[in-house]
Design a protein around this motif. Structure first.
Motif, mmCIF file in Angstrom:
data_model
loop_
_atom_site.group_PDB
_atom_site.id
_atom_site.type_symbol
_atom_site.label_atom_id
_atom_site.label_comp_id
_atom_site.label_asym_id
_atom_site.label_seq_id
_atom_site.Cartn_x
_atom_site.Cartn_y
_atom_site.Cartn_z
ATOM 1 N N ARG A 64 15.905 -6.296 2.176
ATOM 2 C CA ARG A 64 15.268 -7.615 2.179
ATOM 3 C C ARG A 64 15.550 -8.377 0.894
ATOM 4 N NH1 ARG A 64 9.359 -5.410 2.875
ATOM 5 N NH2 ARG A 64 10.276 -4.115 1.245
ATOM 6 N N ARG A 65 15.758 -7.676 -0.197
ATOM 7 C CA ARG A 65 15.948 -8.321 -1.499
ATOM 8 C C ARG A 65 17.402 -8.377 -1.946
ATOM 9 N NH1 ARG A 65 11.215 -5.583 -5.217
ATOM 10 N NH2 ARG A 65 9.680 -7.251 -5.097
ATOM 11 N N GLU A 66 18.206 -7.425 -1.502
ATOM 12 C CA GLU A 66 19.577 -7.317 -1.994
ATOM 13 C C GLU A 66 20.384 -8.608 -1.807
ATOM 14 O OE1 GLU A 66 23.720 -6.719 -2.247
ATOM 15 O OE2 GLU A 66 22.665 -7.102 -0.352
ATOM 16 N N PRO A 67 20.269 -9.326 -0.669
ATOM 17 C CA PRO A 67 21.046 -10.574 -0.534
ATOM 18 C C PRO A 67 20.691 -11.624 -1.581
ATOM 19 C CG PRO A 67 20.281 -9.813 1.613
ATOM 20 C CD PRO A 67 19.568 -8.991 0.588
ATOM 21 N N SER A 68 19.522 -11.520 -2.188
ATOM 22 C CA SER A 68 19.108 -12.505 -3.195
ATOM 23 C C SER A 68 19.382 -12.034 -4.616
ATOM 24 C CB SER A 68 17.600 -12.802 -3.039
ATOM 25 O OG SER A 68 17.290 -13.285 -1.764
ATOM 26 N N PHE A 69 20.035 -10.888 -4.747
ATOM 27 C CA PHE A 69 20.183 -10.292 -6.073
ATOM 28 C C PHE A 69 21.053 -11.133 -6.995
ATOM 29 C CE2 PHE A 69 20.583 -6.807 -9.111
ATOM 30 C CZ PHE A 69 19.334 -6.229 -8.992
ATOM 31 N N TYR A 70 21.942 -11.947 -6.400
ATOM 32 C CA TYR A 70 22.809 -12.783 -7.227
ATOM 33 C C TYR A 70 22.002 -13.742 -8.098
ATOM 34 C CZ TYR A 70 21.803 -16.713 -4.118
ATOM 35 O OH TYR A 70 21.169 -17.720 -3.425
ATOM 36 N N ARG A 71 20.768 -14.026 -7.693
ATOM 37 C CA ARG A 71 19.928 -14.976 -8.425
ATOM 38 C C ARG A 71 19.599 -14.489 -9.840
ATOM 39 N NH1 ARG A 71 17.490 -18.733 -4.939
ATOM 40 N NH2 ARG A 71 17.837 -18.292 -2.720
ATOM 41 N N ILE A 72 19.613 -13.184 -10.050
ATOM 42 C CA ILE A 72 19.212 -12.672 -11.365
ATOM 43 C C ILE A 72 20.360 -11.988 -12.103
ATOM 44 C CG2 ILE A 72 16.817 -12.379 -10.600
ATOM 45 C CD1 ILE A 72 17.339 -9.353 -10.501
ATOM 46 N N GLU A 73 21.589 -12.093 -11.577
ATOM 47 C CA GLU A 73 22.711 -11.412 -12.229
ATOM 48 C C GLU A 73 22.930 -11.928 -13.647
ATOM 49 O OE1 GLU A 73 26.082 -11.757 -9.692
ATOM 50 O OE2 GLU A 73 25.544 -9.986 -8.504
ATOM 51 N N ASN A 74 22.925 -13.251 -13.818
ATOM 52 C CA ASN A 74 23.131 -13.798 -15.157
ATOM 53 C C ASN A 74 22.000 -13.395 -16.107
ATOM 54 O OD1 ASN A 74 25.577 -15.068 -14.611
ATOM 55 N ND2 ASN A 74 24.589 -16.939 -13.891
ATOM 56 N N ASP A 75 20.791 -13.290 -15.577
ATOM 57 C CA ASP A 75 19.673 -12.865 -16.410
ATOM 58 C C ASP A 75 19.836 -11.413 -16.847
ATOM 59 O OD1 ASP A 75 18.042 -15.291 -16.355
ATOM 60 O OD2 ASP A 75 17.791 -14.861 -14.225
ATOM 61 N N LEU A 76 20.355 -10.567 -15.960
ATOM 62 C CA LEU A 76 20.596 -9.174 -16.320
ATOM 63 C C LEU A 76 21.654 -9.064 -17.409
ATOM 64 C CD1 LEU A 76 20.497 -7.450 -12.825
ATOM 65 C CD2 LEU A 76 18.868 -7.143 -14.682
ATOM 66 N N ARG A 77 22.638 -10.002 -17.389
ATOM 67 C CA ARG A 77 23.673 -9.987 -18.429
ATOM 68 C C ARG A 77 23.101 -10.339 -19.791
ATOM 69 N NH1 ARG A 77 26.690 -13.246 -14.545
ATOM 70 N NH2 ARG A 77 27.859 -11.841 -13.216
ATOM 71 N N ILE A 78 21.938 -10.949 -19.802
ATOM 72 C CA ILE A 78 21.287 -11.288 -21.068
ATOM 73 C C ILE A 78 20.345 -10.169 -21.512
ATOM 74 C CG2 ILE A 78 19.688 -12.890 -22.202
ATOM 75 C CD1 ILE A 78 20.778 -15.074 -20.323
ATOM 76 N N VAL A 79 19.467 -9.751 -20.607
ATOM 77 C CA VAL A 79 18.397 -8.841 -21.017
ATOM 78 C C VAL A 79 18.889 -7.420 -21.263
ATOM 79 C CG1 VAL A 79 17.629 -8.130 -18.706
ATOM 80 C CG2 VAL A 79 15.983 -8.263 -20.573
ATOM 81 N N CYS A 80 19.852 -6.963 -20.457
ATOM 82 C CA CYS A 80 20.302 -5.576 -20.623
ATOM 83 C C CYS A 80 20.992 -5.329 -21.966
ATOM 84 C CB CYS A 80 21.200 -5.175 -19.452
ATOM 85 S SG CYS A 80 20.297 -4.931 -17.909
ATOM 86 N N PRO A 81 21.949 -6.175 -22.382
ATOM 87 C CA PRO A 81 22.545 -5.949 -23.707
ATOM 88 C C PRO A 81 21.533 -6.082 -24.836
ATOM 89 C CG PRO A 81 23.918 -7.410 -22.394
ATOM 90 C CD PRO A 81 22.627 -7.265 -21.659
ATOM 91 N N SER A 82 20.618 -7.039 -24.726
ATOM 92 C CA SER A 82 19.626 -7.225 -25.784
ATOM 93 C C SER A 82 18.721 -6.005 -25.916
ATOM 94 C CB SER A 82 18.776 -8.464 -25.515
ATOM 95 O OG SER A 82 17.787 -8.619 -26.506
ATOM 96 N N LEU A 83 18.234 -5.509 -24.791
ATOM 97 C CA LEU A 83 17.372 -4.333 -24.835
ATOM 98 C C LEU A 83 18.142 -3.129 -25.341
ATOM 99 C CD1 LEU A 83 14.712 -2.891 -24.277
ATOM 100 C CD2 LEU A 83 15.400 -2.666 -21.877
ATOM 101 N N ARG A 84 19.390 -2.996 -24.909
ATOM 102 C CA ARG A 84 20.196 -1.857 -25.359
ATOM 103 C C ARG A 84 20.348 -1.862 -26.886
ATOM 104 N NH1 ARG A 84 21.541 3.254 -24.067
ATOM 105 N NH2 ARG A 84 23.190 3.885 -25.476
ATOM 106 N N LEU A 85 20.615 -3.042 -27.461
ATOM 107 C CA LEU A 85 20.770 -3.139 -28.906
ATOM 108 C C LEU A 85 19.458 -2.806 -29.621
ATOM 109 C CD1 LEU A 85 22.964 -6.354 -29.176
ATOM 110 C CD2 LEU A 85 23.667 -4.015 -29.668
ATOM 111 N N THR A 86 18.351 -3.256 -29.051
ATOM 112 C CA THR A 86 17.047 -2.946 -29.646
ATOM 113 C C THR A 86 16.789 -1.442 -29.652
ATOM 114 O OG1 THR A 86 16.096 -5.084 -29.020
ATOM 115 C CG2 THR A 86 14.553 -3.278 -29.391
ATOM 116 N N LEU A 87 17.096 -0.780 -28.537
ATOM 117 C CA LEU A 87 16.877 0.663 -28.456
ATOM 118 C C LEU A 87 17.830 1.421 -29.371
ATOM 119 C CD1 LEU A 87 16.311 1.088 -24.600
ATOM 120 C CD2 LEU A 87 14.603 0.805 -26.407
ATOM 121 N N GLU A 88 19.071 0.928 -29.493
ATOM 122 C CA GLU A 88 20.006 1.573 -30.411
ATOM 123 C C GLU A 88 19.500 1.480 -31.852
ATOM 124 O OE1 GLU A 88 23.772 -0.242 -29.756
ATOM 125 O OE2 GLU A 88 24.326 1.127 -28.143
ATOM 126 N N ASP A 89 18.911 0.338 -32.200
ATOM 127 C CA ASP A 89 18.342 0.201 -33.543
ATOM 128 C C ASP A 89 17.226 1.218 -33.767
ATOM 129 O OD1 ASP A 89 20.028 -1.835 -34.270
ATOM 130 O OD2 ASP A 89 18.665 -3.443 -33.702
#
Length: 544
Positions: A48-73
């Motif tokens: 039900r949700r997968e067809p709408s997943f494109y709506r948050i792809e750009n947001d994932l490209r922002i939040v995932c690297p940022s969180l990863r860098l925070t955790l690496e620190d």
């Protein structure tokens, strides 16, 4: 990574009493973020949700690297703490994040949590203006982090973008960040076939041991799962790297993503370590022992497990991720295995693997001892010691271990290997509840070491008498005698129970009323009244 950082910060909290309240907030945010990431993962597998997943792809490209860098620190801070005072390395991290990057540790985690929540709302069609605010805020933070990373000349694992697979792994392969502008350009480009979320499990075949069989079930096994003809390699990231770019195993027990059929079977244990459970550290005993294994090394263990059709359904890290313990399940006959993985002082892989049915779990302070029975005299001999930081995670591992072991097709077991189902807790109440046509034993426990209060339902009779069916952590409600309500007919209701009970039986679900309250139907009205009185007494003692 988020849960590993939370575990590490628990030790910092003990060493920095002046920062205890702040660190508790940070730890809670980390576990909450881990939970939301798993919900986003599940959303991609939801038709039900997968067809709408494109709506948050750009947001994932922002939040995932940022969180990863925070955790690496944070991991970098843990490494510095071996040579510098704890207070100093914590202040250094806070200074860098707050004064040089513009957002303190706890503040940015709050942004990440809110951002992920807004993404889930977007998938359900409830977009808000706050999403755009968070998007700009997180994008600015990410650029600042990337520039700071270049200035420090520290390697970054967020090159181009970081998918959620990499975020959930321990140490994805380090890649050097050349320029911050390259990062920004890569985030705006739509990747080709790269998936952001690995499937936690694919709907299809489920665990054959289910509530529909009743507890005295007749086992019905699904058809065999075709073998995956690939050679795994155990790496320092505690992931399994397979010789195919279409298959990946994450650090937290996700089933592999394989291009094309067949779907992977699912198992109830995949839902146990969901990151939602509260965390109550041991007051005494933790740190007095170390996690270790005394079994026989088997360098081919991982290969054998995959070749023999086993699927990883749970993984727990110990000693700051120096040790990983995995539970495996084979759908074709319901057999189970435990795999203990660590590294030698020369960074060589050390693997130990035995069937769950050859072990008995015994609690000693903050550790679980996994013991084997001697073939000569039947006496128990230590196979492994698992040292826990949080009591709730010990309960979940123990309950999962016992339930999987007793659902193994090799059960019944020798008496010496059957747990006495006693975690050395104080039992405040014991009674019988009914669930449809079944009767279960219900017990209210309090652990004196950690202060945790929990409920547990287990099989009342039959070959699996006493084996856990579900448990609920209710410490947060132990100051409110009105949280439970006595209704007519021997019914007790529990309102707004969060997190929901953890279930150790496929297909089982607790009964709820139309308001969403959980219902406990006692066998007798006297038991129900006694249970509510006991609960009131527990609440009075908690206020002292």
């Amino acid at each position: 990574d988020a849960e590993d950082v939370a575990s590490g910060l628990t030790l910092f909290r003990d060493a920095l009493p002046s920062q205890a309240a702040h660190l508790t907030t940070v730890i809670s945010e980390l576990f909450a973020i881990s939970s939301v990431l798993r919900r986003i993962d599940a959303a991609q597998a939801d038709p039900r949700r997968e067809p709408s997943f494109y709506r948050i792809e750009n947001d994932l490209r922002i939040v995932c690297p940022s969180l990863r860098l925070t955790l690496e620190d944070a991991f970098h801070m843990f490494g510095r703490e071996r040579e510098r005072p704890t207070a100093m390395v914590w202040d250094d991290l806070e200074h860098r994040m707050r004064d040089e990057e513009g957002a303190a540790f706890g503040e940015r985690l709050g942004w990440v949590h809110d951002y992920l929540d807004e993404m889930l709302a977007e998938l359900d069609g409830f977009a808000s203006a706050h999403l755009e605010v968070l998007r700009r805020r997180m994008a600015t933070l990410l650029e600042t982090q990337e520039v700071a990373r270049v200035a420090l000349r520290r390697p970054s694992s967020s090159c181009k973008y970081v998918c959620l697979d990499a975020l959930l792994e321990h140490d994805c392969e380090d890649q050097v960040l050349n320029l911050a502008k390259t990062q920004k350009a890569a985030r705006t480009a739509r990747p080709g076939a790269q998936r952001y979320i690995s499937y936690r499990h694919v709907e299809g075949t489920t665990s054959p041991i289910s509530a529909t069989n009743s507890w005295d079930y007749v086992e019905r096994f699904p058809p065999p799962v075709p073998e995956v003809p690939l050679s795994p390699t155990f790496t320092s990231s505690s992931s399994q790297t397979l010789d195919s770019s279409h298959t990946s195993y994450s650090n937290y027990g996700f089933a592999p993503v394989i291009s094309g059929p067949p779907p992977m079977p699912s198992h109830w244990a995949l839902d146990v370590f969901d990151g939602n459970c509260p965390v109550s550290p041991f007051k005494t005993g933790h740190g007095s022992d170390t996690t270790s294994c005394h079994g026989t090394q088997n360098s081919e263990a991982l290969h054998r497990l995959l070749d023999d059709g086993y699927i990883m359904v749970s993984e727990v890290d110990f000693d700051r991720a120096a040790v990983q313990v995995r539970l495996y399940w084979r759908p074709v006959d319901n057999r189970t295995r435990v795999l203990y993985m660590t590294k030698s002082s020369r960074s060589q892989d050390l693997l130990y693997c035995v069937p769950l049915t050859q072990l008995r779990a015994i609690r000693k302070d903050a550790t679980l001892q996994l013991c084997r029975a001697s073939s000569q005299d039947g006496h128990l001999k230590l196979w492994a010691k698992l040292n826990f930081v949080f009591y709730e995670r010990m309960v979940l591992f123990y309950s999962t271990f016992v339930a999987m072991k007793r659902q193994d097709s090799q059960d019944p077991l020798p008496t010496a290997l059957i747990e006495d189902l006693d975690l050395r807790e104080k039992q405040e109440f014991g009674g019988v509840i009914r669930d449809r046509d079944l009767r279960h034993a219900l017990r209210l426990f309090r652990d004196t070491n950690s202060g945790v209060v929990r409920l547990e339902a287990s099989a009342l009779r039959g070959p699996r008498e006493g084996v856990p069916i579900w448990t609920a952590f209710i410490t947060r409600y132990s100051f409110d005698p009105d949280w439970m309500a006595l209704e007519s007919g021997g019914i007790v209701t529990m309102a707004a129970l969060k997190p929901p009970p953890y279930v150790f039986l496929a297909g089982y679900g607790l009964v709820r009323n139309r308001h969403g309250d959980y219902i406990l139907q006692f066998d007798t009205t006297d038991d129900a009244a006694d249970f509510v009185r006991t609960w009131s007494g527990v609440c009075r003692n908690s206020k002292r």
